[in-house]
Design an enzyme around this catalytic site. Structure first.
Site, PDB file in Angstrom:
ATOM      1  CB  CYS A  98      -0.961  -0.092   1.313  1.00  0.00           C
ATOM      2  SG  CYS A  98      -0.177  -0.258   2.670  1.00  0.00           S
ATOM      3  CG  HIS A 100      -4.397   0.969   3.971  1.00  0.00           C
ATOM      4  ND1 HIS A 100      -3.759   0.037   3.214  1.00  0.00           N
ATOM      5  CD2 HIS A 100      -5.252   1.845   3.112  1.00  0.00           C
ATOM      6  CE1 HIS A 100      -4.286   0.185   1.811  1.00  0.00           C
ATOM      7  NE2 HIS A 100      -5.170   1.231   2.047  1.00  0.00           N
ATOM      8  CG  ASP A 140      -8.384   1.504   0.373  1.00  0.00           C
ATOM      9  OD1 ASP A 140      -7.345   0.880   0.090  1.00  0.00           O
ATOM     10  OD2 ASP A 140      -9.072   1.251   1.565  1.00  0.00           O
TER      11      ASP A 140
END
Length: 509
Positions: free
Chosen positions: A61, A167, A185
């Site tokens: 991520c 994240h 995201d």
């Protein structure tokens, strides 16, 4: 009877917990988008969504977020991704941490910031204990209202009632009226882009990363006002910086206090002889690789321009008086000319083999398993540079899993006459980057305060003049100052320090 295949558990996305989040594609999400667009706080959304990508690994991520932002800012990586194209990809972001380690463990806040800086971006990082929600709101408003700055959030998913832990994702916009931020995201296989209340995003940032014991936060990424380094870079992947830091803090001050040393060559000889064995590994020179079949018998205009810039830097390093002294000291320690040249040739051969393997891994998109590539052979050849004569290329044949791939390494060279033309060992200078160049650059990169411990004022002044950036040509000066900033950021992220919104203690170019 044939055995039944074992069922493998799998997932197709997750249901986005709403509230507190609002799906970007829902009617409510569209309303928020339209109102924020009308208010002018969705300007940053368009370059981000134009370059948006899904993280290619569950733990990538941070790398995916940074790739999206670097490409949205139109920062040229200066090296190929695939084919002829230069484009940031997760596989290229490995200077601060090996990809296999990121794949297994993820990446920390500090190292994402370090990666951004090493990739040529300007970085301002804020951990939650060094900022407030008002700071977050102010910076997000600025980024969302322009296209020259983007915000990456480091947060825990728990406050949003989402599954998972820490994240990273870029923030694509802001709705001031309802105080909501749009999270783009990068785990699109899990959750879609979604709006979240800004106070809840701040709560998610104000959580501790268990791997470092430090709070998460956010970082602002923008284009640097100057270009990144052309030929040299600080290597973040090994631990050579630790031994060099110890040397600078503990050993060097004692060496500089030696009152028996009364001239610069003797002092530099002591410094070089006492350097840690792996000190040269801290500064590496950057080369360009290409597939043989893509290169042909000549260099393209862009390849020629990039190689010319690297050769300019190399030449300017060798035109310094400091290089003359360092080179002569090295040559004095290796009085056999043939042995010295053979050593450099052997070193280049090893470097070429390693670079060709790494290049083949990058070009094949299999960087995480670069250890499976073996360079069968390397050879020197010359190619035309669009009418500007011949340039040196090292060709390698790389084998992986029975498949052979040809890779070219474009090698910067300097002319034989440099600042060492008056040196009695000038005939030993190799044309391509060598250890003497790296040592010279390393001495130039050390912080100016390093030399204040010299007792002899005349000697101190002479050495400070040698290592000063004031009289360096502009190209080399930018290179050295960029490397100094890299060292500062490397120290911050490797030691997982606060990495605050502060200028590094080095002059800017």
């Amino acid at each position: 009877m044939a055995a039944a295949a074992a069922a493998v558990a799998s997932l197709y996305r997750r249901v986005l917990p709403s509230p507190p989040a609002v799906d970007f594609a829902s009617p409510e999400g569209k309303r928020l988008f339209a109102e924020a667009l009308a208010a002018g706080t969705m300007e940053g959304f368009f370059p981000l969504v134009s370059c948006f990508q899904t993280q290619s690994e569950p733990a990538f991520c941070g790398l995916a977020s940074l790739s999206v932002v670097l490409n949205a800012l139109a920062i040229d990586p200066g090296r190929r991704w695939k084919g002829p194209w230069r484009w940031f990809d997760e596989s290229m972001l490995d200077c601060c941490e090996p990809l296999d380690k990121v794949k297994a463990q993820g990446i920390t806040f500090g190292k994402v910031a370090c990666l951004a800086h090493c990739s040529g971006a300007d970085v301002q990082s804020f951990r939650a204990n060094r900022a407030t929600i008002h700071d977050l709101r102010r910076h997000l408003m600025r980024c969302a209202s322009s296209q020259d700055c983007h915000l990456i959030a480091s947060y825990h998913r728990r406050p949003f009632k989402q599954t998972g832990t820490g994240h990273f994702s870029p923030i694509g916009g802001y709705h001031a009226g309802e105080d909501m931020a749009l999270i783009l995201d990068v785990a699109r296989f899990k959750y879609p882009p979604h709006w979240v209340p800004l106070p809840l995003l701040w709560e998610a940032m104000n959580t501790t990363d268990e791997s470092t014991g430090l709070l998460r936060g956010f970082m602002l990424i923008s284009r640097h006002t100057t270009d990144p380094s052309a030929l040299y870079t600080v290597s973040c992947r090994d631990e050579s910086w630790k031994s060099l830091a110890k040397y600078c803090v503990e050993d060097l001050p004692n060496l500089l206090k030696d009152e028996s040393v009364d001239n610069v060559p003797t002092l530099l000889s002591h410094l070089i002889d006492s350097l840690p064995a792996n000190a040269e590994a801290l500064i590496k020179w950057v080369v360009e690789v290409r597939r043989k079949e893509e290169g042909g018998p000549s260099l393209s205009k862009e390849e020629k321009e990039r190689l010319f810039l690297k050769e300019n830097v190399l030449q300017q390093v060798r035109d310094t008086k400091l290089f003359t002294i360092v080179h002569d000291l090295q040559s004095a320690n290796n009085p056999c000319c043939n042995c010295s040249l053979a050593s450099e040739e052997d070193s280049l051969t090893r470097i070429a083999a390693a670079v060709c393997c790494q290049g083949a891994a990058v070009l094949s998109g299999n960087l995480a398993s670069r250890g499976g590539f073996c360079c069968r052979e390397t050879c020197f050849k010359c190619v035309q540079a669009n009418g500007d004569g011949l340039k040196t290329v090292i060709s390698g044949s790389v084998v992986s899993e029975g498949n052979e791939q040809g890779v070219d390494m474009l090698l910067p060279t300097s002319t034989s006459c440099t600042g060492s033309c008056n040196s009695n060992v000038n005939n030993k200078i190799v044309k391509y980057p060598s250890s003497a160049d790296v040592l010279t650059v390393l001495l130039l990169v050390l912080h100016p305060r390093t030399w204040l411990g010299i007792k002899d004022e005349r000697l101190k002044t002479e050495l400070q003049t040698l290592v000063s950036t004031d009289n360096l040509p502009d190209i080399l000066k930018r290179e050295i100052l960029h490397l100094r900033r890299q060292l500062y950021y490397l120290k911050a992220c490797k030691e997982e320090e606060e990495y605050e919104d502060a200028e590094p203690p080095y002059p800017k170019a």
